[in-house]
Design an enzyme around this catalytic site. Sequence first.
Site, PDB file in Angstrom:
ATOM      1  N   GLU A  25      14.299  -6.784  96.570  1.00 41.22           N
ATOM      2  CA  GLU A  25      15.580  -6.111  96.805  1.00 41.22           C
ATOM      3  C   GLU A  25      15.726  -5.706  98.262  1.00 41.22           C
ATOM      4  O   GLU A  25      14.797  -5.119  98.806  1.00 41.22           O
ATOM      5  CB  GLU A  25      15.707  -4.875  95.893  1.00 41.22           C
ATOM      6  CG  GLU A  25      15.775  -5.277  94.431  1.00 41.22           C
ATOM      7  CD  GLU A  25      16.075  -4.127  93.474  1.00 41.22           C
ATOM      8  OE1 GLU A  25      16.226  -2.975  93.935  1.00 41.22           O
ATOM      9  OE2 GLU A  25      16.149  -4.386  92.276  1.00 41.22           O
TER      10      GLU A  25
ATOM     11  N   ARG B 254      13.849  -3.884  85.664  1.00 43.04           N
ATOM     12  CA  ARG B 254      13.237  -4.284  86.930  1.00 43.04           C
ATOM     13  C   ARG B 254      13.309  -5.797  87.046  1.00 43.04           C
ATOM     14  O   ARG B 254      13.047  -6.524  86.075  1.00 43.04           O
ATOM     15  CB  ARG B 254      11.765  -3.837  87.001  1.00 43.04           C
ATOM     16  CG  ARG B 254      11.585  -2.368  87.318  1.00 43.04           C
ATOM     17  CD  ARG B 254      12.035  -2.026  88.742  1.00 43.04           C
ATOM     18  NE  ARG B 254      11.896  -0.633  89.092  1.00 43.04           N
ATOM     19  CZ  ARG B 254      12.874   0.271  89.008  1.00 43.04           C
ATOM     20  NH1 ARG B 254      14.069  -0.073  88.560  1.00 43.04           N
ATOM     21  NH2 ARG B 254      12.673   1.521  89.420  1.00 43.04           N
TER      22      ARG B 254
ATOM     23  N   HIS C 161      21.579  -2.838  92.333  1.00 47.64           N
ATOM     24  CA  HIS C 161      20.739  -1.755  91.796  1.00 47.64           C
ATOM     25  C   HIS C 161      21.551  -0.453  91.696  1.00 47.64           C
ATOM     26  O   HIS C 161      21.205   0.571  92.304  1.00 47.64           O
ATOM     27  CB  HIS C 161      19.495  -1.569  92.675  1.00 47.64           C
ATOM     28  CG  HIS C 161      18.364  -0.882  91.958  1.00 47.64           C
ATOM     29  ND1 HIS C 161      17.056  -1.173  92.207  1.00 47.64           N
ATOM     30  CD2 HIS C 161      18.347   0.085  91.006  1.00 47.64           C
ATOM     31  CE1 HIS C 161      16.285  -0.410  91.442  1.00 47.64           C
ATOM     32  NE2 HIS C 161      17.053   0.359  90.706  1.00 47.64           N
TER      33      HIS C 161
HETATM   34  N1  LIG Z   1      18.663  -0.017  87.223  1.00 50.38           N
HETATM   35  C1  LIG Z   1      18.391   1.246  87.417  1.00 50.38           C
HETATM   36  O1  LIG Z   1      18.921   1.880  88.301  1.00 50.38           O
HETATM   37  C2  LIG Z   1      17.418   1.936  86.510  1.00 50.38           C
HETATM   38  C3  LIG Z   1      17.585   3.298  86.210  1.00 50.38           C
HETATM   39  C4  LIG Z   1      16.670   3.903  85.334  1.00 50.38           C
HETATM   40  C5  LIG Z   1      15.609   3.174  84.815  1.00 50.38           C
HETATM   41  N2  LIG Z   1      15.475   1.871  85.184  1.00 50.38           N
HETATM   42  C6  LIG Z   1      14.389   1.054  84.635  1.00 50.38           C
HETATM   43  O2  LIG Z   1      14.633   0.883  83.251  1.00 50.38           O
HETATM   44  C7  LIG Z   1      13.390   0.684  82.581  1.00 50.38           C
HETATM   45  C8  LIG Z   1      13.291   1.604  81.384  1.00 50.38           C
HETATM   46  O3  LIG Z   1      13.307   2.947  81.808  1.00 50.38           O
HETATM   47  P1  LIG Z   1      13.068   4.124  80.762  1.00 50.38           P
HETATM   48  O4  LIG Z   1      13.315   5.379  81.499  1.00 50.38           O
HETATM   49  O5  LIG Z   1      13.802   3.837  79.531  1.00 50.38           O
HETATM   50  O6  LIG Z   1      11.494   3.973  80.512  1.00 50.38           O
HETATM   51  P2  LIG Z   1      10.689   4.421  79.215  1.00 50.38           P
HETATM   52  O7  LIG Z   1       9.285   4.503  79.647  1.00 50.38           O
HETATM   53  O8  LIG Z   1      11.333   5.607  78.587  1.00 50.38           O
HETATM   54  O9  LIG Z   1      10.886   3.190  78.216  1.00 50.38           O
HETATM   55  C9  LIG Z   1      10.279   1.951  78.389  1.00 50.38           C
HETATM   56  C10 LIG Z   1       9.972   1.393  77.006  1.00 50.38           C
HETATM   57  O10 LIG Z   1       9.478   0.066  77.177  1.00 50.38           O
HETATM   58  C11 LIG Z   1       8.468  -0.112  76.214  1.00 50.38           C
HETATM   59  N3  LIG Z   1       7.607  -1.241  76.552  1.00 50.38           N
HETATM   60  C12 LIG Z   1       6.512  -1.265  77.341  1.00 50.38           C
HETATM   61  N4  LIG Z   1       5.989  -2.486  77.362  1.00 50.38           N
HETATM   62  C13 LIG Z   1       6.761  -3.260  76.564  1.00 50.38           C
HETATM   63  C14 LIG Z   1       6.714  -4.615  76.163  1.00 50.38           C
HETATM   64  N5  LIG Z   1       5.749  -5.433  76.604  1.00 50.38           N
HETATM   65  N6  LIG Z   1       7.663  -5.077  75.327  1.00 50.38           N
HETATM   66  C15 LIG Z   1       8.646  -4.256  74.870  1.00 50.38           C
HETATM   67  N7  LIG Z   1       8.727  -2.954  75.208  1.00 50.38           N
HETATM   68  C16 LIG Z   1       7.804  -2.468  76.048  1.00 50.38           C
HETATM   69  C17 LIG Z   1       7.737   1.210  76.161  1.00 50.38           C
HETATM   70  O11 LIG Z   1       7.041   1.370  74.947  1.00 50.38           O
HETATM   71  C18 LIG Z   1       8.892   2.186  76.271  1.00 50.38           C
HETATM   72  O12 LIG Z   1       9.355   2.593  75.004  1.00 50.38           O
HETATM   73  C19 LIG Z   1      12.311   0.898  83.632  1.00 50.38           C
HETATM   74  O13 LIG Z   1      11.941  -0.353  84.142  1.00 50.38           O
HETATM   75  C20 LIG Z   1      13.026   1.691  84.700  1.00 50.38           C
HETATM   76  O14 LIG Z   1      12.413   1.530  85.952  1.00 50.38           O
HETATM   77  C21 LIG Z   1      16.352   1.237  85.998  1.00 50.38           C
HETATM   78  O1  LIG Z   2      13.842   3.844  89.228  1.00 50.40           O
HETATM   79  C1  LIG Z   2      14.955   4.344  89.151  1.00 50.40           C
HETATM   80  O2  LIG Z   2      15.150   5.561  88.994  1.00 50.40           O
HETATM   81  C2  LIG Z   2      16.155   3.471  89.208  1.00 50.40           C
HETATM   82  O3  LIG Z   2      15.806   2.151  89.353  1.00 50.40           O
HETATM   83  C3  LIG Z   2      17.142   3.922  90.225  1.00 50.40           C
HETATM   84  O4  LIG Z   2      16.736   3.690  91.541  1.00 50.40           O
HETATM   85  P1  LIG Z   2      17.619   4.314  92.725  1.00 50.40           P
HETATM   86  O5  LIG Z   2      17.363   5.776  92.745  1.00 50.40           O
HETATM   87  O6  LIG Z   2      17.180   3.656  93.985  1.00 50.40           O
HETATM   88  O7  LIG Z   2      19.042   4.031  92.403  1.00 50.40           O
END
Ligand SMILES: NC(=O)c1ccc[n+]([C@@H]2O[C@H](COP(=O)([O-])OP(=O)(O)OC[C@H]3O[C@@H](n4cnc5c(N)ncnc54)[C@H](O)[C@@H]3O)[C@@H](O)[C@H]2O)c1
Ligand SMILES: O=C(O)[C@H](O)COP(=O)(O)O
Length: 616
Positions: free
Chosen positions: A333, A304, A352
Amino acid sequence: MAALAPSKLAISPGVKLPASIPTSIPSISLRGFRSRRSFLGSTVRLPAISPIARITESRHPHISAAAASVADAKPTVLVAEKLGEAGLALLREFSNVDCSYNLSQEELCAKISLCDALIVRSGTKVTREVFEAARSRLKVVGRAGVGIDNVDLQAATEHGCLVVNAPTANTIAAAEHGIALLTSMARNVAQADASMKAGKWQRNKYVGVSLVGKTLAVMGFGKVGSEVARRAKGLGMHVVAHDPYAPADRARAIGVELVSFDEAISNSDFISLHMPLTPTTSKIFNDDTFGKMKKGVRIINVARGGVIDEDALVRALDNGTVAQAALDVFTKEPPAADSKLVQHPNVTVTPHLGASTMEAQEGVAIEIAEAVVGALKGELAATAVNAPMVPAEVLSELAPYVILAEKLGRLAVQLVAGGSGIKGVKVVYTSARDPDDLDTRILRAMVTKGIIEPISSVFVNLVNADYTAKQRGLRISEERIFHDGSAEIPLDSIQLHLSNVESKFASAISDSGDIRVEGRVKDGIPHLTLVGSFAVDVSLEGNLILCRQVDQPGMIGRVGNILSEQNVNISFMSVGRTAPKKQAIMAIGVDEEPEKETLKKIGDIPAIEEFVFLKL
Ligand SMILES: NC(=O)c1ccc[n+]([C@@H]2O[C@H](COP(=O)([O-])OP(=O)(O)OC[C@H]3O[C@@H](n4cnc5c(N)ncnc54)[C@H](O)[C@@H]3O)[C@@H](O)[C@H]2O)c1
Ligand SMILES: O=C(O)[C@H](O)COP(=O)(O)O
């Protein structure tokens, strides 16, 4: 809408909740709770409900009306962002599907009162206005993806609208995009492509860096982070991870060392961000932390945008601390077209796209379509984000213990620091009741919720609590201690032990080396009664400041003065000490969140040896 993750709700119908937490989401009955045993002595016997949960009709007549209407008229689902065909097909079997993309806020508000469900990705803001415009017809919002930063959860709950998400189907896509950004950044693929398309042939300008043998720090070792780590190891990189809450054995299984934040950022050539946006992680990458990084570090962000202070990143890029950055996500965004960060020559950007693969979108579409159809039928998905945590029927006498269990979880997890990861969680119940009259499933679920929600993008409900804990490698064990008291009272105390962890507040560590907190219910109100080895007595409401100092006169006054200068209201204060004039812990409940400067002033009082601010 603020970019911060919205506060997550523990909605427990029937429980006296703070005024800010509405209880208007319909209550549910859960099949898993039909038990021969009474629940903590409660005589309630729940009806068998199938499938898993059914929305209680009496509390929400519009839901029962909708369920009835399923027989005669199909519900309408508005799909406001592109959704995979397989998901659309599932939706069409059950409902009328209106795919209307790129709606303005006005257009969305105009349509919404004709819809029973709305499906979005991250591009549509589902604001309070949208829920108001829905005039109670909207029953479910489906977020086809993980983050629900774009949905006003509070407003959804107030309007009795369930929010469901699809938290797992895009994990691999996000991890692959992280790797794509890592490799393309290292070899200047995007810049070289743009240069060639501009008619140039600049072989010397785009000499890259190799990955093999370089150190990658994965910040946040959850679903996406661990998949990135696995893949980076395949590229021959040395991978370390920082995640204070990750299970140590998961890291060991992948061959990744869990290290502290400072160690991770100061020794790595590449840093890839995979933590959720929470109050703790907001702008965690800032001037100060960039200053600790190895000169010439390269940063990837597919988590994020808000975890980075973007102005500070521009400064770090300009002064060479950060050699390159590859970013998929932004604080706002889309970012401004003239954003210095986006335009920076050493930055590679994508709009994104982390979840945007054909496969992930098909998976997400199916996951969300199933959840939305289920919700319209009156079922509760395991991915429900603002579902009621506890059925009203089983709450009766348990209500304050349920709140206590969650608050202890929230409190304990905020005390965790360092990089070793949580090894185990033990919940100790002290009760005068027979074990058969002490069914602790709801309490365990609430502890799980309290521990997981502040640190992740996962929302815990009663259906998914044990599964979610297991999936995250959180081993929760329970112990019961017989208390020689009245069996009329369900529990004397709940104690929570987190093992194998360091603490931000060393005094929270017990003699056995665990973070230990204990709470009791007094006059119906949950109280914190033990921190580490120190007895305290403070109501678990609002926020809490814990200070350790050498016991001496005047301390309460000094801290009180500092807080009152900033108009922070103290709700409770308690001092626990080992002996007069020896070590003492002061627990101060505050209604408002003090500013950083105020907290610093408290920390600067010479007698205060350590302190921590905790949000309950
Ligand atoms: N760019 C995209 O399209 C996209 C897609 C999927 C997920 N994401 C983002 O990726 C991130 C991770 O997603 P996920 O599904 O792996 O989540 P998740 O909850 O499985 O993993 C997140 C991890 O971060 C850890 N965490 C929390 N606070 C922390 C800190 N202060 N320092 C270090 N680690 C910490 C948690 O313990 C957890 O293990 C989220 O922000 C999610 O929104 C983005
Ligand atoms: O939160 C999520 O699942 C990811 O950031 C992806 O977002 P999107 O569905 O808008 O691509």
